[in-house]
Design a protein around this motif. Sequence first.
Motif, PDB file in Angstrom:
ATOM      1  N   UNK A 459       0.993  -0.738   0.051  1.00  0.00           N
ATOM      2  CA  UNK A 459       0.321  -0.193  -0.584  1.00  0.00           C
ATOM      3  C   UNK A 459       0.776   1.106   0.050  1.00  0.00           C
ATOM      4  N   UNK A 460       0.086   1.936  -0.568  1.00  0.00           N
ATOM      5  CA  UNK A 460       1.052   3.205  -1.010  1.00  0.00           C
ATOM      6  C   UNK A 460       0.168   4.901  -1.091  1.00  0.00           C
ATOM      7  N   UNK A 461       1.206   5.596  -0.185  1.00  0.00           N
ATOM      8  CA  UNK A 461       0.460   7.428  -0.826  1.00  0.00           C
ATOM      9  C   UNK A 461       1.880   8.049  -0.660  1.00  0.00           C
ATOM     10  N   UNK A 462       1.530   9.018  -1.443  1.00  0.00           N
ATOM     11  CA  UNK A 462       2.281  10.041  -2.083  1.00  0.00           C
ATOM     12  C   UNK A 462       1.183  11.497  -1.833  1.00  0.00           C
ATOM     13  N   UNK A 463       1.229  12.473  -1.304  1.00  0.00           N
ATOM     14  CA  UNK A 463       0.861  13.248  -1.022  1.00  0.00           C
ATOM     15  C   UNK A 463       1.921  14.791  -1.573  1.00  0.00           C
ATOM     16  N   UNK A 464       1.739  15.982  -1.799  1.00  0.00           N
ATOM     17  CA  UNK A 464       2.148  16.871  -2.082  1.00  0.00           C
ATOM     18  C   UNK A 464       0.781  18.754  -2.107  1.00  0.00           C
ATOM     19  N   UNK A 465       1.832  19.699  -1.087  1.00  0.00           N
ATOM     20  CA  UNK A 465       0.539  20.558  -1.403  1.00  0.00           C
ATOM     21  C   UNK A 465       0.757  21.684  -1.826  1.00  0.00           C
ATOM     22  N   UNK A 466       2.176  21.935  -1.967  1.00  0.00           N
ATOM     23  CA  UNK A 466       3.329  22.765  -2.241  1.00  0.00           C
ATOM     24  C   UNK A 466       3.567  22.746  -3.369  1.00  0.00           C
TER      25      UNK A 466
END
Length: 492
Positions: A459-466
Amino acid sequence: MSAPPAGSASPAPARRRRLLPVVLATVLMLVLAGVGLAVVRPGPVGEWLGDDPGAPQAAARPPEPAPVAVLAAADPNAPLPTAAGVRAALGPLVGVPALGDRVNVSVADVATGQPLYGKGEDAGTVPASVTKLVTAVTVLAARGSGYRIPTRAVAGATPGEVVIVGGGDPTLAVDKNGFYPGAARLDDLAGQVKTALGGTKPTKVVVDSTLYSGPVHEPGWDSDIPDGGYGGAVTALMVDGARSDVPQAKKDHENGNHAADRVSQPDLAAGRSFARLLGVPADAVTKGKAPAAGADATAGAPGTELGVVSSLPMVRLVDIMISDSDNLVAEALARQVALARNETASFAGGGKAMDAVVAELGLPADELSLADGSGLSRSNRISPSLLTDVLALAGDGTRPDLAAIFGGLPVAAWSGTLADRFEGPSRAGAGLVRAKTGTLTRVHAIAGLVSTADGRLLSFAVLTDDAPPDGLTAARAALDRISATLTTCGCR
């Protein structure tokens, strides 16, 4: 919850909130088999529809390629990637300029729950539409996969007055030509009302959408969302997800465009459609509240039920929400969580209830703060590690009802919001990555499941908010490459 600094990459987080049984990979393999694991790329469309393959053709076609299997079964005995191997594979990709300076990542082994890579993994990050994974799990936990949302009609205060009571079904259709296949229909409800009223002619329609409270648009939404085609007013009564032109929306949807013009007052628009079916003029439609049913149970007495139709089961609504990233369906499902937990059916009530259900499921609710259920709000915060926990819980076999989230997860280069992605350097991930995506200006996210070169399920999650504000294409390609890289390495 404010978003803390992204932090630096680490081979494995110091703590793990949830250790899963060793049998998880086998269980999840069987779950995914039930929701389309053995998908193959199709042959000619005509053959799907039963056309005669030998019928004359206007021009010769090149032979179809042999079907290529996608989402091959995970091997629970496959070698476990090492933290150092995953770090070596992903580290250079996570730091690319296209993703900006705040990229938070979590990768974990599904069979054991062991974290394999973390960078800001516990940091609350603006999640965009990957929020829908949390909405899906919490509504399935709170309502159950078979629950159906009712839309009711009751007798009004005076003879001939019919009150339509919105229960929060965003997929409700006017007739058989609705946007969502198999949805409940107003023409069926109108037929029940006419039968129940007998010789009494309907003369007025009252629209009761008081089940929902608070603003119809979340304050954290960007200014272009309410009328930009992907959002709209959230009301307890609406038809076709508040789309104003259903035939055009269907055509656009077939071409991969999920945006659509929405009516500004969905409840009144639905009430007018219902009135037309009853033979009531549009100017005899008002908003109000259904009278309480009294002791008099005779047909037509104020408050007595004249008819009811029910939505698709919750499992199908979750499918629609995830596969199409349908924001108005998501907001409706968040309010169902609120109603199930005796909170107000509002943006605030939905966020509070979903937080509570996450805690009930044994997940770290302190890494979650939700202002809406769709992910359109920039006030939302979710940690990448919470998302990998959610995905693992849905597949560990202890809560089979939660496994419904996998049915709608898009497949790389194949379906949903991933149909046109995973090209070029990321092509290796085609068919091997199943994930939910999220996008707002400067916010890009992907979270899901991936099978490694050795057949190990992660399972994986990659988040960027900038991220750079004008780098949508580059950011998506960078996210695709990260997940695709996990499919090409044993990472040992």
